[in-house]
Design an enzyme around this catalytic site. Structure first.
Site, short mmCIF file in Angstrom:
data_model
loop_
_atom_site.label_atom_id
_atom_site.label_comp_id
_atom_site.label_asym_id
_atom_site.label_seq_id
_atom_site.Cartn_x
_atom_site.Cartn_y
_atom_site.Cartn_z
CG HIS A 59 -21.68 25.77 -1.00
ND1 HIS A 59 -20.67 24.95 -0.55
CD2 HIS A 59 -22.58 24.96 -1.60
CE1 HIS A 59 -20.94 23.70 -0.87
NE2 HIS A 59 -22.09 23.67 -1.51
CD GLU A 71 -18.85 28.81 2.66
OE1 GLU A 71 -18.36 28.02 3.50
OE2 GLU A 71 -19.89 28.56 2.02
CB CYS A 80 -16.96 22.48 1.17
SG CYS A 80 -17.36 23.55 -0.25
CB CYS A 91 -16.40 27.46 -0.06
SG CYS A 91 -18.10 27.19 -0.60
#
Length: 146
Positions: free
Chosen positions: A56, A58, A86, A89
């Protein structure tokens, strides 16, 4: 003299990253990490390219920032993310001890707020920065998939 380095300024940089992600047929999430008004990491989702569910924006930003700083803690740093992180993260942001998290649009279904994931107690949370622009990019992406 007016400070140009606002949350909106840096969120626009994160949106540029999200657009790169969109062009690569990745879910369009972008992130930038800033310390003292200087961008030290700019990333976007790479889950498809890397065939890695943890890639992701992040997570990429945390790793790049830690490498830049030479340590695992991101105190005095702000992360700008186009979509609410999410729980994975948010958990990584907790452990990084990031000082501030700024996100654009909420993720009502999979965001960390709904999931009840906590940030570090010292992390400042700001939401809704360029919310419409961030949400529109995500909506456009998923419309193109249907």
């Amino acid at each position: 003299m007016e400070n140009i380095f606002t949350d909106e300024y840096f969120m626009k940089k994160a949106l540029q990253e999200a657009e790169l992600s969109f062009e690569k047929d990745e879910i369009p999430v972008g992130a930038v990490v800033v310390i003292n008004n200087r961008i030290i990491a700019k990333t976007h989702n790479l889950t498809e390219l890397l065939n890695d569910v943890t890639a992701h924006a992040e997570m990429q930003a945390i790793t790049a920032s830690a490498n830049f700083l030479g340590g695992k803690y991101l105190t005095n740093c702000t992360i700008y993310v186009t979509i609410e992180p999410c729980q994975m993260c948010a958990g990584a942001l907790y452990w990084s001890q990031i000082s501030k998290l700024v996100y654009g649009a909420r993720d009502e279904n999979r965001g960390f707020i709904k999931m009840g994931t906590q940030l570090h107690p010292k992390t400042i949370l700001v939401g809704g920065v360029l919310e419409n622009e961030c949400g529109a990019l995500m909506t456009e992406f998923f419309k193109s998939k249907r």
